[in-house]
Design an enzyme around this catalytic site. Sequence first.
Site, short mmCIF file in Angstrom:
data_model
loop_
_atom_site.label_atom_id
_atom_site.label_comp_id
_atom_site.label_asym_id
_atom_site.label_seq_id
_atom_site.Cartn_x
_atom_site.Cartn_y
_atom_site.Cartn_z
CG ASP A 136 53.14 10.62 -7.55
OD1 ASP A 136 54.03 10.49 -6.39
OD2 ASP A 136 53.71 10.02 -8.56
CG HIS A 196 57.27 9.75 -6.10
ND1 HIS A 196 56.23 9.40 -6.82
CD2 HIS A 196 58.15 8.85 -6.48
CE1 HIS A 196 56.41 8.53 -7.91
NE2 HIS A 196 57.68 7.87 -7.37
CB SER A 543 58.57 6.66 -10.16
OG SER A 543 57.78 5.92 -9.43
#
Length: 773
Positions: A136, A196, A543
Amino acid sequence: MAIALHAFFLQLILFFFASLAEANNPRKIYLVQMKVGGHRYGSSSGHKELLGEVLDDNSTVANALIYSYSESFTGFSASLTQNERQKLKRRREVLQVSRSRNLKLHTTRSWDFMNLTLAAKRNPLAESDLVVAVIDSGIWPYSELFSSDSPPPLAWQNKCENITCNNKIVGARSYYLEKEHYNVTEEKSVIDVTGHGTHVASIVAGKEIEKASYFGLAEGTMRGGVPNAKIAVYKTCWKILKEGKEVSYCPEHKALEAIEDAIKDKVDIISYSQGLPKPIPIHKDCVSWAFLRALEKGILTSTVAGNSGMNPYAIINGAPWVMTVAASLKDRFFMTELELEEEDDSIFVYNTINTFQTQDSFYPLLDETSPDESTRKRALVAESKDSAITLNHRNGTTKDVFFNFSQTILDKAIEERVQGAVVWGNFSENYALGKLQFPIASIFLDKEKGSDLREDLAKPESKHSVKIHKTVEIPPEEGLEPTVADMSSRGPNCDRFLENILKPDLAAPGVDIIAGWPENVNLLPTGTNDYRHLRFNILSGTSMACPHATGLALYLKSFYPSWSPSAIKSALMTTSTEMAQSGNEFDYGVGRLNATKVLDPGLIYETRHQDYIDYMCKQGYNTQMLRSHVGSHEIDCSGTKLDLSADLNYPTRTARVDINTKFTKVFYRTVTNVGAPNSTYLGEIKFQDEKNFEAEITVEPKRLHFDKLGDTRIFTVNVTGESKPNMYYKKSFMTYNTWLTWTEMDGSRQVRSPIVIYSITKSSHACRKFHKN
Ligand SMILES: *[C@@H]1O[C@H](CO)[C@@H](O)[C@H](O)[C@H]1NC(C)=O
Ligand SMILES: *[C@@H]1O[C@H](CO)[C@@H](O)[C@H](O)[C@H]1NC(C)=O
Ligand SMILES: *[C@@H]1O[C@H](CO)[C@@H](O)[C@H](O)[C@H]1NC(C)=O
Ligand SMILES: *[C@@H]1O[C@H](CO)[C@@H](O)[C@H](O)[C@H]1NC(C)=O
Ligand SMILES: *[C@@H]1O[C@H](CO)[C@@H](O)[C@H](O)[C@H]1NC(C)=O
Ligand SMILES: *[C@@H]1O[C@H](CO)[C@@H](O)[C@H](O)[C@H]1NC(C)=O
Ligand SMILES: *[C@@H]1O[C@H](CO)[C@@H](O)[C@H](O)[C@H]1NC(C)=O
Ligand SMILES: *[C@@H]1O[C@H](CO)[C@@H](O)[C@H](O)[C@H]1NC(C)=O
Ligand SMILES: *[C@@H]1O[C@H](CO)[C@@H](O)[C@H](O)[C@H]1NC(C)=O
Ligand SMILES: *[C@@H]1O[C@H](CO)[C@@H](O)[C@H](O)[C@H]1NC(C)=O
């Protein structure tokens, strides 16, 4: 327009970046996939030699070669000119040369909702022996979420760049972008400057933190699914400058490097909340094949279905060897009130998060899109200067802005710190997309509510003043059914090799998930003027669903360390909960994850590495390609009889049949006993909608007896019918969908999985486009 708006919000809320081209460099980054065997260019020195033979005079191998893969991909990545690319393509040793594409990044009571409570039975010692690879945008290591009391697994080799490994973060590697190709705006470091990666990692394995909340919302204990497990960070997503805007960029060739290292590091599972912006044929999807190589080493990959919304044929990451996760709603609902001065009825919405306290008084409302030129002018003047705001506003207060959707107006509103925004847009309220929020007090009205407000404002007695209340949490029974989120990408797959595999596999909470956040990163991706900082953030998207499935898989693995990836996936799938209402299996697979029974699935469907290869061969996959994808010259499909009806020992049963024809489809399955040694199961078909169900389905045998653990039994499911379009379902391609459930005679174990027969009624535009790829 609906789609455009949709896309706009995704970009706003879900880090869903528009498609981007790399910088203006005559050289581009390509993935060069080599054939396996029959030539001398297989090794990394071979890659250099080959490159040396095709490079233009003025470039050197050292400059051109980016990475030689050995574990995740048969070939290398290189920076090439058009001429060099053409020369490589013509080489007989080379299978295909493709541009390295951008992968997009596609949040707690969510664990309690899945019944993996703090009090759940745990195996902490075994749990702390498990490592999840999070590929990520890096990690924010300074959060309490990323600390642990238990040491890393004994066999684990710590390697942390930039940060000191600790008991939680046991690995941290970064895959920096090539500066000649990308205008990277962050320095090379595993530190997460996007948020994220931190969010995703904390969902899987964050340590418990009490009294976590988002400005008082969603208050509770925040924690990952397996709070004792370890995290290995693989950073492949970086901020780059593209057309003057900072965006996140995650190229394929970096993902392949990370998967390569994750395999070498012997992680226990890969959590991959990324994917291509749209599906591509499986033979071009190098990253999917890399996950098959991980699986060969016993590593399961949990990944996203994508965030492209309600249309069919949009699912990504659809390979049968990965666990493809859709996003569902959970039991947490938020409500926001818009109060009108001297009006009895407030307007209530459920799609907004407003954390700002503005209910102290009413503020005048100006219509940014008023057709009345003079009003509009005044409003605009009022907006542009602080002094003007004072002039134009009663009592010198600031104002609310009423506008229909426009990024420029929003930016201006934020910049000028107006009191708030009432946004009227063409979006539906039960959008289940994730709550909309702005870094100022705001509320989002759908068309109908927007019209109501306009009507109220048009009344002569209207005060034109409103209060936007702070969002509050409401009881689950007043909220929506826990169904699948609108943003979650739908199956089926257009690819001929994947069309008989039901995808997504399952759904997990992916809407309004609160999890860890870097304190130095803005909470919202919009506007540059959001100066708020917090350790937590609320995000939505597949996600956020994917790491829930990753966490539950690790939970299971902490009890059964020797279980294969397919056994773990099968257990998660067959113990899931049927989705409440609308939609069908192409939206959510088997249903929503549920930890209640996951440790005791009874029977499992095992699929071995070789089974996937055999399946591809029987379906007519090209031997040479398959060798290269799998990285083995031992594969030979030529001896395999072509059998397009060939099937995998998959927990679900799906077949695409021609429309308006009589069909018979037989599914062969083998189940393995992992429940009680001496047990008997009865097979039962559930008809979801009897009236519409005209197929005949038989299960043979109807009764399976097992004498011991590890026993296997074979059964067939025979579906015979006529493939008429079934208008009962919103997606008219659906023909029949029902369930086969094996129920243990003397126990409560139930092994539940769908049977889906579908046709495509209209020749699908989406698939036609897909095949042009
Ligand atoms: C609003 O959305 C609907 C579908 O959700 C669409 O049919 C319509 O064209 C949209 N209207 C505008 C003005 O964009
Ligand atoms: C980076 O951005 C600058 C200014 O926009 C531009 O001149 C330069 O070509 C870019 N570099 C790359 C590698 O794209
Ligand atoms: C390499 O040389 C060719 C001419 O021989 C020229 O067209 C090309 O731009 C050069 N490439 C680079 C990266 O300098
Ligand atoms: C992070 O570590 C890498 C590899 O050791 C190094 O190249 C880079 O400069 C480091 N970044 C910072 C900000 O220290
Ligand atoms: C938004 O503004 C445009 C132009 O001012 C107008 O034509 C349109 O009807 C407005 N839409 C809504 C939903 O108010
Ligand atoms: C605010 O404005 C209203 C009408 O414009 C006026 O009646 C009222 O006295 C004002 N209040 C203050 C505190 O100025
Ligand atoms: C999980 O399963 C249990 C029983 O198996 C059920 O009572 C519960 O409602 C399920 N939870 C969810 C969120 O589906
Ligand atoms: C949650 O799981 C536990 C076992 O871990 C079980 O005893 C309990 O009944 C389950 N609760 C629900 C609502 O399913
Ligand atoms: C297996 O279970 C059945 C039914 O409970 C019982 O009749 C039988 O004796 C058991 N067999 C063995 C070997 O324990
Ligand atoms: C499946 O059912 C059809 C219709 O009953 C029958 O003709 C066919 O022989 C069956 N096939 C198998 C393999 O049981």
